[in-house]
Design an enzyme around this catalytic site. Structure first.
Site, PDB file in Angstrom:
ATOM      1  N   ARG A   1       0.822  -1.214   0.000  1.00  9.70           N
ATOM      2  CA  ARG A   1       0.000   0.000   0.000  1.00  9.70           C
ATOM      3  C   ARG A   1       0.853   1.260   0.000  1.00  9.70           C
ATOM      4  O   ARG A   1       0.408   2.313  -0.475  1.00  9.70           O
ATOM      5  CB  ARG A   1      -0.927  -0.010   1.220  1.00  9.70           C
ATOM      6  CG  ARG A   1      -2.039  -1.049   1.154  1.00  9.70           C
ATOM      7  CD  ARG A   1      -3.150  -0.637   0.231  1.00  9.70           C
ATOM      8  NE  ARG A   1      -3.957  -1.782  -0.187  1.00  9.70           N
ATOM      9  CZ  ARG A   1      -4.882  -1.741  -1.118  1.00  9.70           C
ATOM     10  NH1 ARG A   1      -5.145  -0.608  -1.739  1.00  9.70           N
ATOM     11  NH2 ARG A   1      -5.552  -2.819  -1.461  1.00  9.70           N
TER      12      ARG A   1
ATOM     13  N   HIS B   1     -12.680   0.013   5.393  1.00 12.22           N
ATOM     14  CA  HIS B   1     -11.336   0.584   5.571  1.00 12.22           C
ATOM     15  C   HIS B   1     -11.307   2.083   5.334  1.00 12.22           C
ATOM     16  O   HIS B   1     -10.453   2.782   5.887  1.00 12.22           O
ATOM     17  CB  HIS B   1     -10.333  -0.136   4.655  1.00 12.22           C
ATOM     18  CG  HIS B   1     -10.373   0.305   3.232  1.00 12.22           C
ATOM     19  ND1 HIS B   1     -11.184  -0.284   2.280  1.00 12.22           N
ATOM     20  CD2 HIS B   1      -9.709   1.305   2.584  1.00 12.22           C
ATOM     21  CE1 HIS B   1     -11.010   0.320   1.123  1.00 12.22           C
ATOM     22  NE2 HIS B   1     -10.119   1.279   1.274  1.00 12.22           N
TER      23      HIS B   1
END
Length: 478
Positions: free
Chosen positions: A60, A128
């Site tokens: 990420r 998220h």
């Protein structure tokens, strides 16, 4: 507000595998150099895909930097072409920061963690994006960055704007529901995460980055989408529109999404390992804890409630489970499942089927399977895992291009939609659904009874005859 001539000497350049040399604003660099952002180095974008595609190990961290870069490219292009939009330097910096921080809230193995929390704590309805806004707040507070934001001219309203771009709220019809920017700047909310058309810089980066690391070719050209983007009022609200000649490029972009889902994200073995890992996490949930604020130790599915604890939660949770010295039966079972993954002793794929119509639901097939387990069988409902695979272009069964507003060179302020009927080269359908049935047991008799059960369930529901797998001679070596 600090002048560009003052802060440009503090910019930093990163060498990126997808976009080449990326130069970032010094405030973005300040955010990157925090423990909360550095945590993203240890969270894989594609979750368990790297068990099947060995090069899919990107994280990420680099994805967020890529989205920050693309967000800047698009907003600066709009500012240059349309000065009447009154895009300020604060607007540009906020859009960059939203792109940079949009995935701060991801848990271990990215989207898999959401599936785990939804199963372990369905009442949370956890996503998220919401965690990303909480982590952003925590990042600012823990690193005393509010004053740094103010040095660059960002106020409380700008921080609200950044969080709104990360986690959009649903409006009520024509009512404007955002506080960070007025309706006149609605188009800024479409850059990082576009809820109207699905064309946004987040997708551009992960399509390109995932395809590079998976070794799967995609053909859309985001440079042309940036070049031919234009803000035009649509139903009294400014939206980002695309030049009509880029229609095929837009189709290619959505097709890239479907190719990646079909080939990698929803790969049969990836889904098997996903289910095994979720099972392991469910067994380990109460036995692996993370220390949060005020000395509270949170079980796995509750770690996301405390950002101090959540900062320490990464893909390393697998090894934490394996190395834990506890001897509770549930924890030992979690370790056994994880060891089986590493030994490639996977759940067995019984078979798959496609529903005759889209009214057949996950619940329908689950209940039908339970009803059709042979009476004399040792097979139990707990031995079966049903996964639902939906392959589409991002808008369920709709043609996503019909959601996009296009403009013509000769009428740059007039928009129109391009319908499917205008081309014969688009699919007849934009979504397909597949149900896969897995067996947690590696015993041959249970596997064969599971196949009988699947065929009977399909017959009862009027579904197509399923494709059934052969029982492997040894453990599933896939």
């Amino acid at each position: 507000m600090m002048e560009p001539s003052q802060w440009r000497m503090h910019e930093k350049t990163f060498q990126d595998a997808v976009h080449g040399a990326i130069t970032l604003h010094p405030l973005c660099v300040k955010v990157i150099d925090t423990p909360q952002f550095q945590r993203l180095r240890f969270i894989k974008v594609l979750g368990t895909c790297y068990f099947v595609f060995p090069a899919a190990t990107h994280n990420r961290f680099e994805h967020c930097i890529g989205v920050c870069y693309l967000a800047n490219q698009l907003v600066c292009a709009l500012q240059s072409r349309q000065p009447e939009l009154d895009i300020s330097e604060a607007d540009i910096l906020c859009v960059q920061l939203a792109g940079l921080c949009h995935d701060l809230g991801h848990g271990p193995f990215s989207h898999l963690w959401e599936q785990f929390v939804r199963q372990a704590r369905p009442e949370k309805q956890w996503v998220h994006e919401n965690a990303s806004t909480k982590m952003f707040d925590y990042l600012l507070k823990a690193n005393n960055l509010v004053e740094e934001f103010q040095r660059y001219g960002l106020k409380e309203q700008d921080i609200i704007f950044i969080k709104e771009m990360i986690y959009s709220v649903s409006g009520n019809g024509s009512e404007w529901c955002y506080k960070g920017r007025p309706r006149e700047k609605a188009f800024l909310y479409q850059i990082v995460a576009n809820k109207q058309t699905g064309i946004d810089v987040d997708k551009w980066d992960y399509f390109l980055r995932d395809s590079l690391n998976l070794g799967i070719k995609v053909t859309f050209d985001y440079h042309r989408l940036i070049q031919f983007s234009r803000v035009i009022p649509v139903e009294e609200q400014p939206q980002i529109c695309i030049r009509d000649k880029e229609c095929n490029n837009v189709y290619d972009m959505f097709h890239a999404r479907r190719v990646l889902h079909r080939t990698a994200y929803k790969h049969r073995v990836v889904q098997i390992i996903d289910n095994m890992l979720i099972d392991a996490l469910l067994y380990a949930d109460k036995h692996i804890r993370y220390l949060g604020s005020k000395g509270v130790r949170y079980p796995l599915a509750d770690v996301c409630d405390d950002m101090m604890a959540y900062c320490n939660l990464t893909d390393g949770v697998l090894h934490q489970i394996l190395l834990d010295e506890g001897d509770h039966p549930d924890l030992l079972h979690a370790k056994k499942i994880l060891t089986s993954i590493f030994r490639r002793q996977l759940y067995l794929c019984v078979g798959h089927t496609r529903p005759s119509n889209f009214t057949t639901t996950f619940k329908n097939i689950k209940e039908a399977l339970e009803r059709n387990i042979p009476k004399d069988s040792t097979l139990t409902p707990q031995d079966l895992v049903i996964t639902q695979v939906e392959l589409n272009y991002g808008m369920d069964d709709q043609n996503p291009v019909e959601m996009v507003y296009f403009y013509n060179k000769n009428s740059p302020m007039k928009t129109r939609k391009i319908k499917k009927e205008e081309s014969i080269l688009v699919p007849e359908r934009f979504q397909e659904k597949i149900f896969r049935v897995l067996c947690r047991s590696n015993k041959e008799d249970k596997f064969k009874h599971a196949q009988v059960t699947l065929m009977a369930a399909c017959q009862e529901l009027g579904m197509k005859e399923p494709y059934v797998e052969l029982f492997p001679p040894l453990f599933s070596m896939v």
